[in-house]
Design a protein around this motif. Structure first.
Motif, PDB file in Angstrom:
ATOM      1  N   TRP A  17     -84.011  38.201  30.187  1.00 29.03           N
ATOM      2  CA  TRP A  17     -82.780  37.662  29.589  1.00 29.03           C
ATOM      3  C   TRP A  17     -82.436  36.322  30.227  1.00 29.03           C
ATOM      4  O   TRP A  17     -81.963  35.410  29.554  1.00 29.03           O
ATOM      5  CB  TRP A  17     -81.618  38.619  29.776  1.00 29.03           C
ATOM      6  CG  TRP A  17     -81.775  39.970  29.163  1.00 29.03           C
ATOM      7  CD1 TRP A  17     -82.602  40.336  28.130  1.00 29.03           C
ATOM      8  CD2 TRP A  17     -81.069  41.143  29.529  1.00 29.03           C
ATOM      9  NE1 TRP A  17     -82.448  41.665  27.847  1.00 29.03           N
ATOM     10  CE2 TRP A  17     -81.512  42.191  28.689  1.00 29.03           C
ATOM     11  CE3 TRP A  17     -80.105  41.434  30.489  1.00 29.03           C
ATOM     12  CZ2 TRP A  17     -81.017  43.496  28.784  1.00 29.03           C
ATOM     13  CZ3 TRP A  17     -79.610  42.722  30.584  1.00 29.03           C
ATOM     14  CH2 TRP A  17     -80.062  43.737  29.731  1.00 29.03           C
ATOM     15  N   CYS A  18     -82.684  36.219  31.541  1.00 29.98           N
ATOM     16  CA  CYS A  18     -82.371  34.976  32.265  1.00 29.98           C
ATOM     17  C   CYS A  18     -83.309  33.839  31.875  1.00 29.98           C
ATOM     18  O   CYS A  18     -82.854  32.740  31.554  1.00 29.98           O
ATOM     19  CB  CYS A  18     -82.476  35.203  33.769  1.00 29.98           C
ATOM     20  SG  CYS A  18     -81.288  36.368  34.442  1.00 29.98           S
ATOM     21  N   THR A  19     -84.599  34.102  31.936  1.00 31.85           N
ATOM     22  CA  THR A  19     -85.551  33.031  31.641  1.00 31.85           C
ATOM     23  C   THR A  19     -85.478  32.617  30.175  1.00 31.85           C
ATOM     24  O   THR A  19     -85.629  31.439  29.860  1.00 31.85           O
ATOM     25  CB  THR A  19     -86.993  33.433  32.031  1.00 31.85           C
ATOM     26  OG1 THR A  19     -87.291  34.714  31.489  1.00 31.85           O
ATOM     27  CG2 THR A  19     -87.176  33.447  33.535  1.00 31.85           C
ATOM     28  N   GLU A  20     -85.220  33.574  29.297  1.00 30.49           N
ATOM     29  CA  GLU A  20     -85.068  33.243  27.877  1.00 30.49           C
ATOM     30  C   GLU A  20     -83.898  32.268  27.689  1.00 30.49           C
ATOM     31  O   GLU A  20     -84.031  31.243  27.019  1.00 30.49           O
ATOM     32  CB  GLU A  20     -84.822  34.514  27.060  1.00 30.49           C
ATOM     33  CG  GLU A  20     -84.558  34.237  25.589  1.00 30.49           C
ATOM     34  CD  GLU A  20     -84.037  35.463  24.852  1.00 30.49           C
ATOM     35  OE1 GLU A  20     -84.751  35.933  23.960  1.00 30.49           O
ATOM     36  OE2 GLU A  20     -82.918  35.928  25.171  1.00 30.49           O
ATOM     37  N   ALA A  21     -82.758  32.575  28.306  1.00 32.13           N
ATOM     38  CA  ALA A  21     -81.563  31.731  28.170  1.00 32.13           C
ATOM     39  C   ALA A  21     -81.825  30.317  28.697  1.00 32.13           C
ATOM     40  O   ALA A  21     -81.384  29.329  28.092  1.00 32.13           O
ATOM     41  CB  ALA A  21     -80.381  32.365  28.901  1.00 32.13           C
ATOM     42  N   VAL A  22     -82.541  30.206  29.798  1.00 29.12           N
ATOM     43  CA  VAL A  22     -82.858  28.901  30.372  1.00 29.12           C
ATOM     44  C   VAL A  22     -83.674  28.078  29.380  1.00 29.12           C
ATOM     45  O   VAL A  22     -83.333  26.939  29.048  1.00 29.12           O
ATOM     46  CB  VAL A  22     -83.618  29.058  31.716  1.00 29.12           C
ATOM     47  CG1 VAL A  22     -84.306  27.754  32.120  1.00 29.12           C
ATOM     48  CG2 VAL A  22     -82.665  29.528  32.806  1.00 29.12           C
ATOM     49  N   PHE A  23     -84.758  28.631  28.881  1.00 29.49           N
ATOM     50  CA  PHE A  23     -85.673  27.842  28.056  1.00 29.49           C
ATOM     51  C   PHE A  23     -85.170  27.610  26.637  1.00 29.49           C
ATOM     52  O   PHE A  23     -85.629  26.679  25.972  1.00 29.49           O
ATOM     53  CB  PHE A  23     -87.084  28.419  28.098  1.00 29.49           C
ATOM     54  CG  PHE A  23     -87.757  28.049  29.381  1.00 29.49           C
ATOM     55  CD1 PHE A  23     -88.336  26.810  29.539  1.00 29.49           C
ATOM     56  CD2 PHE A  23     -87.733  28.917  30.459  1.00 29.49           C
ATOM     57  CE1 PHE A  23     -88.906  26.429  30.737  1.00 29.49           C
ATOM     58  CE2 PHE A  23     -88.307  28.555  31.668  1.00 29.49           C
ATOM     59  CZ  PHE A  23     -88.902  27.307  31.807  1.00 29.49           C
ATOM     60  N   GLN A  24     -84.201  28.370  26.191  1.00 28.02           N
ATOM     61  CA  GLN A  24     -83.608  28.094  24.883  1.00 28.02           C
ATOM     62  C   GLN A  24     -82.828  26.785  24.892  1.00 28.02           C
ATOM     63  O   GLN A  24     -82.572  26.216  23.841  1.00 28.02           O
ATOM     64  CB  GLN A  24     -82.699  29.249  24.443  1.00 28.02           C
ATOM     65  CG  GLN A  24     -83.493  30.452  23.988  1.00 28.02           C
ATOM     66  CD  GLN A  24     -82.626  31.641  23.638  1.00 28.02           C
ATOM     67  OE1 GLN A  24     -81.550  31.847  24.196  1.00 28.02           O
ATOM     68  NE2 GLN A  24     -83.094  32.439  22.700  1.00 28.02           N
ATOM     69  N   GLU A  25     -82.498  26.278  26.073  1.00 19.59           N
ATOM     70  CA  GLU A  25     -81.749  25.025  26.196  1.00 19.59           C
ATOM     71  C   GLU A  25     -82.637  23.800  26.402  1.00 19.59           C
ATOM     72  O   GLU A  25     -82.141  22.680  26.473  1.00 19.59           O
ATOM     73  CB  GLU A  25     -80.741  25.130  27.346  1.00 19.59           C
ATOM     74  CG  GLU A  25     -79.643  26.129  27.070  1.00 19.59           C
ATOM     75  CD  GLU A  25     -78.418  25.918  27.938  1.00 19.59           C
ATOM     76  OE1 GLU A  25     -78.333  24.892  28.639  1.00 19.59           O
ATOM     77  OE2 GLU A  25     -77.537  26.779  27.882  1.00 19.59           O
ATOM     78  N   VAL A  26     -83.931  23.995  26.523  1.00 22.70           N
ATOM     79  CA  VAL A  26     -84.842  22.907  26.871  1.00 22.70           C
ATOM     80  C   VAL A  26     -85.343  22.181  25.617  1.00 22.70           C
ATOM     81  O   VAL A  26     -85.805  22.804  24.667  1.00 22.70           O
ATOM     82  CB  VAL A  26     -86.022  23.442  27.710  1.00 22.70           C
ATOM     83  CG1 VAL A  26     -87.047  22.353  27.978  1.00 22.70           C
ATOM     84  CG2 VAL A  26     -85.505  24.034  29.023  1.00 22.70           C
ATOM     85  N   LYS A  27     -85.249  20.863  25.677  1.00 22.50           N
ATOM     86  CA  LYS A  27     -85.727  19.997  24.598  1.00 22.50           C
ATOM     87  C   LYS A  27     -87.217  20.202  24.390  1.00 22.50           C
ATOM     88  O   LYS A  27     -87.987  20.239  25.349  1.00 22.50           O
ATOM     89  CB  LYS A  27     -85.453  18.539  25.002  1.00 22.50           C
ATOM     90  CG  LYS A  27     -85.295  17.568  23.893  1.00 22.50           C
ATOM     91  CD  LYS A  27     -85.011  16.132  24.356  1.00 22.50           C
ATOM     92  CE  LYS A  27     -84.380  15.999  25.709  1.00 22.50           C
ATOM     93  NZ  LYS A  27     -84.147  14.631  26.141  1.00 22.50           N
ATOM     94  N   GLY A  28     -87.625  20.344  23.135  1.00 22.88           N
ATOM     95  CA  GLY A  28     -89.032  20.526  22.816  1.00 22.88           C
ATOM     96  C   GLY A  28     -89.439  21.984  22.683  1.00 22.88           C
ATOM     97  O   GLY A  28     -90.531  22.277  22.201  1.00 22.88           O
ATOM     98  N   VAL A  29     -88.568  22.888  23.125  1.00 22.82           N
ATOM     99  CA  VAL A  29     -88.863  24.315  22.986  1.00 22.82           C
ATOM    100  C   VAL A  29     -88.473  24.743  21.574  1.00 22.82           C
ATOM    101  O   VAL A  29     -87.328  24.598  21.160  1.00 22.82           O
ATOM    102  CB  VAL A  29     -88.125  25.156  24.055  1.00 22.82           C
ATOM    103  CG1 VAL A  29     -88.234  26.647  23.745  1.00 22.82           C
ATOM    104  CG2 VAL A  29     -88.688  24.837  25.440  1.00 22.82           C
ATOM    105  N   GLU A  30     -89.454  25.239  20.867  1.00 24.48           N
ATOM    106  CA  GLU A  30     -89.265  25.667  19.481  1.00 24.48           C
ATOM    107  C   GLU A  30     -88.791  27.107  19.393  1.00 24.48           C
ATOM    108  O   GLU A  30     -87.933  27.450  18.586  1.00 24.48           O
ATOM    109  CB  GLU A  30     -90.597  25.521  18.737  1.00 24.48           C
ATOM    110  CG  GLU A  30     -90.532  25.810  17.269  1.00 24.48           C
ATOM    111  CD  GLU A  30     -89.921  24.685  16.458  1.00 24.48           C
ATOM    112  OE1 GLU A  30     -89.599  24.940  15.297  1.00 24.48           O
ATOM    113  OE2 GLU A  30     -89.760  23.551  16.964  1.00 24.48           O
TER     114      GLU A  30
END
Length: 179
Positions: A17-30
């Motif tokens: 849940w933590c890592t998902e939330a982090v990477f959902q905010e990253v530019k370029g992540v689809e």
């Protein structure tokens, strides 16, 4: 029109849940999908089975990203700096092998980049990095209720006390990489 060059990264840094939330905010992540990997039991595991610690699987996320926008190296730097890669089988209060720090590489290029990134970030930590670097064998998607968990449960206690501070750290350290 820019052509997209999608690649996949699979990582585990404690609770998905933590890592998902982090990477959902990253530019370029689809796309970010929570799931399980690294175990040794047959069949598609369930969350309950994973939590027992008996399957050998880790909670992981699979990130689909556009490498024309963000590199695999940058994905790993964000990963290594938004969780504690020095605690064996633990992130905060979450304990067990399912919460281990791990990078599952998809090819030899990813393997070499992972080794380089771990070496580059090592001086920033007081304790030794315990992040495993292993080949991806299989990825199992987690149940629907574990997808978009933070977005759907922001007021839940775990989200407020564990995930929100990780997102603050992300915003402080990697503001230039955010959507």
């Amino acid at each position: 029109m820019t052509t997209k060059n999608f690649q996949i990264a699979t990582i585990g840094g404690g609770c998905f849940w933590c890592t998902e939330a982090v990477f959902q905010e990253v530019k370029g992540v689809e796309k970010v999908v929570s799931g399980y990997s690294g175990g040794n039991v047959p069949g598609h595991p369930t969350y309950r089975e994973i939590c027992s610690g008996l399957t050998g699987h880790a909670e992981v996320i699979q990130i689909t990203f556009d490498s024309n926008v963000i590199s695999y190296e940058d994905i790993l730097v964000i990963f290594m700096t938004t969780h504690d890669p020095t605690t064996l089988n633990r992130q905060g209060a979450d304990q067990g092998t399912q919460y281990r720090s791990v990078i599952y590489y998809h090819n030899e290029v990813q393997k070499e980049i992972a080794k380089i990134v771990v070496k580059e970030v090592t001086p920033y930590y007081e304790n030794a990095i315990v992040t495993e670097i292993l080949p991806l064998v299989v990825f199992y998607e987690a149940e629907k209720e574990h997808q978009d968990y933070y977005r759907n449960n922001q007021n839940q206690g775990y989200c407020s006390f564990v995930i929100t501070p990780k997102l603050a750290k992300l915003r402080k350290l990697h503001a230039d990489k955010l959507k």
